[in-house]
Structure formats: C-alpha cells, structure tokens
Design an enzyme around this catalytic site. Structure first.
Site, short mmCIF file in Angstrom:
data_model
loop_
_atom_site.label_atom_id
_atom_site.label_comp_id
_atom_site.label_asym_id
_atom_site.label_seq_id
_atom_site.Cartn_x
_atom_site.Cartn_y
_atom_site.Cartn_z
N ALA A 139 17.44 32.02 16.39
CA ALA A 139 18.27 32.78 15.44
C ALA A 139 18.60 34.22 15.87
O ALA A 139 19.77 34.59 15.96
CB ALA A 139 17.64 32.72 14.06
N ARG A 148 27.33 27.63 15.07
CA ARG A 148 26.10 27.03 14.54
C ARG A 148 25.92 27.49 13.08
O ARG A 148 25.91 28.69 12.82
CB ARG A 148 24.88 27.42 15.39
CG ARG A 148 25.00 26.91 16.84
CD ARG A 148 23.68 26.88 17.55
NE ARG A 148 22.80 25.88 17.01
CZ ARG A 148 21.51 25.77 17.36
NH1 ARG A 148 20.98 26.62 18.21
NH2 ARG A 148 20.76 24.82 16.86
N GLN A 157 12.25 22.17 22.58
CA GLN A 157 12.10 23.62 22.82
C GLN A 157 10.64 24.03 23.00
O GLN A 157 10.34 24.98 23.71
CB GLN A 157 12.70 24.42 21.65
CG GLN A 157 14.21 24.35 21.54
CD GLN A 157 14.66 23.27 20.59
OE1 GLN A 157 14.00 22.23 20.45
NE2 GLN A 157 15.78 23.47 19.93
N ASP A 169 15.18 30.23 10.70
CA ASP A 169 16.62 30.42 10.93
C ASP A 169 17.33 31.01 9.73
O ASP A 169 18.35 31.68 9.86
CB ASP A 169 17.26 29.09 11.33
CG ASP A 169 16.86 28.73 12.74
OD1 ASP A 169 15.74 28.22 12.93
OD2 ASP A 169 17.63 29.03 13.66
N ASN A 176 13.74 26.11 9.28
CA ASN A 176 13.39 26.28 10.70
C ASN A 176 13.59 24.93 11.38
O ASN A 176 13.99 23.95 10.74
CB ASN A 176 11.94 26.79 10.84
CG ASN A 176 11.62 27.23 12.26
OD1 ASN A 176 12.39 27.96 12.88
ND2 ASN A 176 10.51 26.76 12.81
#
Ligand code: MRU
Length: 349
Positions: A50, A91, A200, A241, A251
């Site tokens: 973010a 996004r 990730q 986020d 998130n």
C-alpha cells in the site's frame, strides 16, 4: 545492517523501481519515465504494497504533469485530473493510492503561478510523500516494538504477505516492527506465511530478512494454526491496505484466517500501518472495495497448471479482519485499540 532496500527511487529525472515480480531469483530495476508506464507497473505489481503504491502513484502524477504540453493553467489542471483517473484505476483496495493522488491534485490546485511552478511543486511533493513514509515507518517500528508482549524476552513473530521495505518507501510497517524488535534484541525469529497466490511472503519477506540476517522460517499458509497450537508464535504483526473508521482492516487474502487462529490461541494480533491507510470516510470494513485478480494466479503455481480444465475460480486479493480480532493498530502516532482509532482522525493534516 545491510544496504537499505528502496523499492522506488527518483534518479536522473526518472523513477527507478525494483521489479518485485522477479524477486528473489533476479534483482532487476525498471526505469519509469511516464505516467502510463507507472500505471502499468502498479497494476502488474512491479511495485506493490500500500504505501509503496502511494509513493509510486505520486511520482506517476509528476511524470504525467511533465507530459502535459499546455501552458494554460486551467487546461493543465484538467489534463492532470485525467492522469489521476488513469492511476486510480490500477488497484482498488490500497487507500494510499487514492490518498497520494488526492494530495498531488490538491498541491497542483493550491500552487499559485505558472504551470512550470506547479510542476516543480509536484516533484517536491512526491519526494516529500516518500521521505515522510520512511520516517513514518521508523516510528511505526518503534511504537510496535513498545506494544509487543514483554514475555518471552525474545519473540517469535508471525507475519503474512510482505509489509516490509519493499512495500513502503523503505523499512516497512509490519516488518518495520520486526526490524525494530531485531535491533532491540527482542526478536527470536520471524515466521513468514508463504501467502498464496502471489507468494509475497515466500518471495519477498524472506528475501528482505535474508538481506539483513534476520532469522526467518517460511511456512505454507495452512501451517499457521499448527504453529500457534504448539506455542511457537508469540505475536502476529501484519500490514494493511485500508482500515475502516471502526478498525476493521483489509490486508492480503489469508490475513483474516490468521487473525481467527490467533484469537483462538490467545496470540496478540497487531496491524501496523501509517495513518494514511485509515479511511475515516468509511464506517466499516464491509465498504472496502476488494480487488479481484486474474484467475491464473489460482489455477497455476508459477507456470504449472494445478487443476483440470473446466474448473471455476475465485481470486479475491484481500480480505477484511474484523476489529474484534485486532489487539492494537500501530500507526506513527502509537498503538491504539481499534475503538480508539477514531481519536486519531485529523492528525497529521
Ligand atoms: O497485493 P499486494 O502485494 O500489494 O498486497 C500487499 C499487502 O497486503 C500488504 O500487507 C499491505 O499493502 C501493507 S504494505 C506495508
């Protein structure tokens, strides 16, 4: 400490991004000179996380401002709005994207003088957003360290996704807390969830830890409950986020299950994020838009297809952890309970 990791760098009149889609196999940087290129980089997750998306979008606004040819102020502001719209469409979940774009638009509108003067101010503002985020993450790290359980002396911390230097201007939010704990001698080990589908945790969080010699153990997402049941985890720290005014926190997909498991095992669950991740305009997490991504992220692992044809897919990129499962939200202003979050509204403006 090893060399700091900066995912976004302003150099030689362009932006340099670490290509996060290629780590850990390849450390490659991508030069970005235009707003459209920046939008593609955000959408394809060359830059992700973010706060890093916010920083990248701010530079994207400046790059776009540079491409506008008119010297008429009103026309310039109109064209800048079009660039903002393009960047906003990359996004939907991370509010930092919208926050940074709004700050850049406000700067343009409030800067008196010529188009050239507005452009110069936009670059200074993008650089300020970046520099502020670095300082903010260091503060989050320190406040998070102070909020961690006092016992045991050396903690095993589980994290999900990557909320590290790569996901911010540098240092990180959740991994910022981990970094501060490591520096203070309070960290035994990080447990990194691999974080399907984009991995990730496996690809980026472990890479960051290895760079700095922070002890890290990679687990698959379905191992977190087992680890907590065995008493292997002392605290969970994740990023966010978007956080609603009531403390519900969006998130990376899978965070919610980790929070439920942490609650079941009495493990404190911390959300670490800058105040710019809090969207006070929305009351609860139900209003947070959840990005859905390409089904291929689910049907494949790397280039290997893992299911028969004819299967349908669902690929939400984020989930919402209800405030009731969150022990504390750690911002640059300290650690607060989700109920206390409202008291921070308006700070830093
Ligand atoms: O899809 P991503 O990789 O951009 O998602 C990242 C996360 O969910 C992070 O935990 C969040 O953005 C916080 S980053 C400090």
């Amino acid at each position: 400490m090893n060399n700091p990791i900066y995912p976004v760098i302003w150099q030689d009149d362009r932006v340099i991004l670490i290509d996060q889609t290629l780590l850990p196999e390849n450390y490659t940087v991508v030069p970005i000179s235009g707003a459209k290129e920046m939008a593609v980089a955000i959408k394809t997750m060359i830059v992700r996380g973010a706060p890093a998306i916010g920083v990248a979008a701010a530079y994207g606004m400046y790059l776009g401002a540079r491409e506008i040819t008119t010297s008429d102020r009103e026309q310039f502001l109109k064209e800048l709005e079009t660039i903002a719209t393009m960047l906003r469409q990359t996004r939907p979940t991370a509010v930092n994207l919208f926050w940074a774009i709004s700050r850049m638009l406000d700067t343009a509108q409030n800067t008196p003088g010529s188009v050239a003067e507005i452009r110069d101010t936009l670059l200074i503002t993008a650089q300020a957003i970046q520099a502020d985020d670095l300082k903010t993450c260091q503060l989050i790290g320190d406040h998070g360290l102070a909020a961690l359980p006092m016992k045991p002396e050396k903690l095993n911390i589980l994290t999900h996704c990557n909320a590290g230097a790569l996901a911010t201007a540098g240092y990180g939010t959740a991994l910022g807390v981990v970094r501060s704990a490591w520096t203070a001698g309070r960290l035994a080990r990080v447990y990194a969830d691999e974080t399907r589908p984009r991995l990730q945790g496996a690809k980026l969080t472990t890479w960051e830890c290895v760079q700095e010699g922070i002890p890290v153990t990679l687990i698959t997402d379905n191992m977190a409950a087992h680890c907590m049941q065995r008493g292997m985890i002392d605290a969970v720290v994740v990023g966010a986020d978007r956080i609603a005014a009531n403390g519900d926190a969006a998130n990376k997909i899978g965070t919610y299950s980790v929070a439920l498991v942490a609650k079941a095992h009495n493990v404190p669950f911390f959300v670490a994020a800058p105040l710019s991740t809090v969207d006070f305009a929305i009351a609860t997490g139900a209003e947070i838009p959840i990005e859905e991504r390409d089904p291929q992220e689910v049907s494949q692992v790397g280039s290997t297809v893992i299911c028969p044809s004819g299967v349908e897919f669902y690929n939400p990129a984020f989930d919402v952890t209800p405030a009731a499962l969150i022990t504390a939200i750690v911002t640059e202003y300290g650690a607060v309970t989700p109920q206390e979050l409202k008291e921070l509204e308006g700070k830093g403006k």
